[in-house]
Design a protein around this motif. Structure first.
Motif, short mmCIF file in Angstrom:
data_model
loop_
_atom_site.label_atom_id
_atom_site.label_comp_id
_atom_site.label_asym_id
_atom_site.label_seq_id
_atom_site.Cartn_x
_atom_site.Cartn_y
_atom_site.Cartn_z
N PHE A 180 103.24 29.04 57.44
CA PHE A 180 103.01 29.61 56.12
C PHE A 180 101.53 29.55 55.73
CE2 PHE A 180 107.57 29.04 56.04
CZ PHE A 180 107.98 30.22 55.47
N ARG A 181 100.79 28.59 56.29
CA ARG A 181 99.35 28.60 56.07
C ARG A 181 98.72 29.83 56.72
NH1 ARG A 181 96.91 23.91 54.36
NH2 ARG A 181 95.00 24.40 55.51
N THR A 182 99.22 30.18 57.91
CA THR A 182 98.76 31.39 58.58
C THR A 182 99.15 32.62 57.78
OG1 THR A 182 98.98 30.33 60.74
CG2 THR A 182 98.90 32.74 60.71
N LEU A 183 100.37 32.61 57.22
CA LEU A 183 100.83 33.75 56.43
C LEU A 183 99.97 33.94 55.18
CD1 LEU A 183 102.86 35.99 55.90
CD2 LEU A 183 104.37 34.29 54.82
N THR A 184 99.57 32.86 54.51
CA THR A 184 98.71 33.00 53.33
C THR A 184 97.36 33.60 53.71
OG1 THR A 184 97.91 30.72 53.53
CG2 THR A 184 99.82 31.09 52.12
N ASP A 185 96.84 33.21 54.88
CA ASP A 185 95.58 33.80 55.34
C ASP A 185 95.73 35.31 55.55
OD1 ASP A 185 94.40 31.33 55.30
OD2 ASP A 185 94.64 30.95 57.45
N MET A 186 96.83 35.71 56.20
CA MET A 186 97.07 37.14 56.44
C MET A 186 97.26 37.88 55.11
SD MET A 186 96.82 37.46 59.66
CE MET A 186 97.45 39.12 59.85
N LEU A 187 97.93 37.23 54.16
CA LEU A 187 98.15 37.85 52.85
C LEU A 187 96.82 38.09 52.14
CD1 LEU A 187 100.08 38.76 50.58
CD2 LEU A 187 100.07 36.39 49.78
N ASN A 188 95.93 37.09 52.17
CA ASN A 188 94.64 37.24 51.50
C ASN A 188 93.78 38.31 52.17
OD1 ASN A 188 94.84 35.39 49.36
ND2 ASN A 188 94.50 33.68 50.74
N VAL A 189 93.87 38.40 53.49
CA VAL A 189 93.16 39.47 54.19
C VAL A 189 93.64 40.83 53.71
CG1 VAL A 189 92.83 40.59 56.43
CG2 VAL A 189 92.61 38.11 56.24
N ARG A 190 94.95 40.97 53.60
CA ARG A 190 95.52 42.25 53.15
C ARG A 190 95.14 42.54 51.70
NH1 ARG A 190 96.31 47.26 54.22
NH2 ARG A 190 98.10 48.21 53.17
N LEU A 191 95.20 41.54 50.82
CA LEU A 191 94.90 41.76 49.42
C LEU A 191 93.43 42.14 49.22
CD1 LEU A 191 96.95 38.89 47.72
CD2 LEU A 191 97.39 41.35 47.60
N ARG A 192 92.55 41.61 50.08
CA ARG A 192 91.14 41.97 49.96
C ARG A 192 90.91 43.44 50.31
NH1 ARG A 192 90.11 36.63 51.94
NH2 ARG A 192 89.98 37.38 54.10
N GLN A 193 91.84 44.03 51.03
CA GLN A 193 91.73 45.45 51.38
C GLN A 193 92.20 46.36 50.25
OE1 GLN A 193 94.10 45.63 54.92
NE2 GLN A 193 92.57 44.65 56.22
N LEU A 194 92.87 45.76 49.25
CA LEU A 194 93.44 46.54 48.14
C LEU A 194 92.61 46.30 46.88
CD1 LEU A 194 97.20 45.64 48.70
CD2 LEU A 194 95.98 47.62 49.61
N HIS A 195 92.55 47.30 46.02
CA HIS A 195 91.87 47.14 44.74
C HIS A 195 92.79 46.41 43.76
CE1 HIS A 195 88.47 49.61 45.85
NE2 HIS A 195 89.30 50.56 46.29
N PRO A 196 92.31 45.38 43.09
CA PRO A 196 93.16 44.68 42.11
C PRO A 196 93.62 45.63 41.02
CG PRO A 196 91.16 43.42 42.57
CD PRO A 196 90.97 44.77 43.19
N ARG A 197 94.82 45.45 40.56
CA ARG A 197 95.37 46.31 39.52
C ARG A 197 94.80 45.89 38.16
NH1 ARG A 197 101.52 47.88 40.32
NH2 ARG A 197 100.67 49.65 39.19
N LYS A 198 94.54 46.90 37.32
CA LYS A 198 93.98 46.62 36.01
C LYS A 198 95.04 46.17 35.02
CE LYS A 198 90.20 49.94 36.61
NZ LYS A 198 89.54 51.16 36.09
N ALA A 199 96.28 46.51 35.27
CA ALA A 199 97.39 46.13 34.39
C ALA A 199 98.36 45.25 35.14
CB ALA A 199 98.09 47.37 33.85
N GLY A 200 98.95 44.30 34.42
CA GLY A 200 99.87 43.37 35.05
C GLY A 200 101.32 43.81 34.95
N ILE A 201 102.22 42.88 35.26
CA ILE A 201 103.65 43.18 35.27
C ILE A 201 104.14 43.51 33.88
CG2 ILE A 201 105.92 42.21 35.79
CD1 ILE A 201 104.54 40.47 37.89
N ALA A 202 103.67 42.77 32.87
CA ALA A 202 104.13 43.01 31.50
C ALA A 202 103.77 44.42 31.03
CB ALA A 202 103.51 41.97 30.56
#
Length: 442
Positions: free
Chosen positions: A247-269
């Motif tokens: 799961f430590r490896t999975l978090t690393d892969m997740l962060n790599v993927r998220l850095r490729q995406l633009h953060p959303r300006k609006a949240g779930i609410a």
């Protein structure tokens, strides 16, 4: 791992990830909980939202049983912060139960207070991980749409791949434009995990015209299975433990993927508020209703197969019915002879329990399969006649026998040489003498 920590001040909204799956039993909740705990252990502020309205069991996996859930907040009995459970490493959990579904379906003026509280709450975290309901429920679709990354959990089980494909197809049909990530759970190794992903992506590209992202894999692990029974996630084990390291490896892969995406300006609410405020066509009774989704062909096929199975089970002598049903299935399969057809036939044959047949039946069937193989690919070496396989096909045209002059020389000379040999000569001596005769040119 430190990129998200250093960028925390520059981030107005948390990174939101929906952990989802096409069917139950793929380990979706275990992945969501262990992933959240690992992120929290690395120093991130993490909120885990249990949005599985059917089996809200994130807390149960921790051996905790909440007295209040989001449903109590929706009923006005308490505030949103009152129901937050704190787990190890400072992980915060919002027990959802039926409150998630209520929040999506309530009128804007009724849910506005809760949504405002959730909007303020979101900004306190670096990550919001959502454990969605399995399958094609409307609430699960909303949770995926509200997140910036959808992680579809699959297993090597063919049914898991079929249901995951149905989920992705429904997302695309409803206008989902982002690329889903795929996590292969319970894999036997890297080779099998890649093979499972490639089969799903090939189907998505061929039939949906979309590509998928491979997020990684979690190996089949007895420690992981025991952790569920013991209500103690593997993310709480020492970092040297192999199950924890996955799961430590999975978090690393997740962060790599998220850095490729633009953060959303609006949240779930904000998404929920937009959904609940969206105008709908009035029904004849004057109330807003959601138009029914188009029928899912995969679900329809499963329903018809289940009905066929019930008809066969309800008849004591179903031999004729089985014959009619399966001949019909094979006739449908044969309408389109392509690579998919070959894979379906191979998978179906491999799944049958041949050991339940008697020896004579297995010999009979093997002979028949060899006969069919010869028809599919009639190579020059496959000229053996049928061996009692019981077929009533049209007789095959046999080759005319001929004398091979290249191998045996002149036919008249060979006959004369054979007549000159004594009657008691052995076969080896006969062949040797013929070879000598050939060399002498007699």
């Amino acid at each position: 791992m430190t990129d998200s920590l250093t960028a925390r001040q520059n981030q107005s909204q948390p990174r939101t990830v929906a952990i989802t799956g096409g069917k139950g039993g793929v380990g979706k909740t275990s992945v969501a909980l262990n992933l959240s705990l690992t992120l929290a252990r690395e120093g991130h502020r993490v909120l885990l939202l249990d949005a599985d309205t059917d089996l809200a069991n994130v807390s149960i996996m921790l051996g905790r049983y909440p007295t209040r859930t989001l449903a109590d907040v929706m009923a006005g009995e308490c505030g949103l912060r009152d129901i937050i459970m704190e787990a190890d490493w400072g992980l915060h959990i919002v027990p959802g139960a039926s409150g998630v579904e209520q929040c999506v379906e309530m009128a804007p003026e009724e849910s506005l207070k809760v949504l405002k509280a959730l909007s303020k709450l979101e900004k306190d975290y670096d990550y919001v991980i959502i454990d969605t309901a399995s399958g094609l429920q409307k609430t699960g679709m909303h949770m995926i749409a509200a997140s910036e990354l959808a992680c579809v959990v699959v297993t090597p089980d063919p049914a898991s791949l079929t249901d995951a494909f149905s989920l992705i197809k429904l997302l695309i049909r409803r206008g989902y434009r982002r690329t889903p990530s795929v996590l292969v759970n319970m894999a036997q190794g890297a080779s099998q995990a890649r093979s499972v992903f490639q089969r799903l992506e090939a189907a998505a590209q061929r039939h949906l015209g979309v590509s998928l992202h491979y997020l990684g894999a979690i190996w089949r692990d007895e420690t992981l299975r025991q952790s569920v029974l013991n209500q103690r996630p593997v993310a709480l084990m020492p970092t040297s433990d192999p199950s924890c390291r996955q799961f430590r490896t999975l978090t690393d892969m997740l962060n790599v993927r998220l850095r490729q995406l633009h953060p959303r300006k609006a949240g779930i609410a904000a998404y929920w508020h937009r959904v609940s405020s969206a105008p709908a066509e009035p029904s004849p009774a004057g109330r807003s209703i959601e138009p029914p989704p188009p029928p899912d062909p995969v679900a329809e096929c499963k329903r018809l197969i289940a009905e066929t199975g019930k008809v066969l089970a309800d008849n004591s002598d179903a031999s004729l019915l089985r014959y009619e049903a399966f001949n019909g299935f094979f006739a449908l399969l044969g309408r389109r002879m392509d690579a998919d057809t070959i894979e379906i036939i191979q998978t179906g044959l491999a799944s049958l329990d041949w050991e339940r047949l008697g020896k004579e039946q297995r010999v009979h069937l093997a002979t028949h399969l060899r006969h069919i193989a010869g028809q599919v690919d009639p190579g020059p070496a496959q000229q053996a006649p049928d061996q009692g396989c019981g077929q009533r096909d049209a007789p095959r045209k046999e080759r005319e026998p001929y004398y091979d002059r290249i191998s045996f020389g002149d036919q008249t000379r060979l006959v004369r040489a054979l007549r000159e040999q004594p009657s008691n000569i052995s076969l080896d001596q006969l062949l040797r003498s013929l070879a000598d005769t050939d060399r002498d040119g007699s």
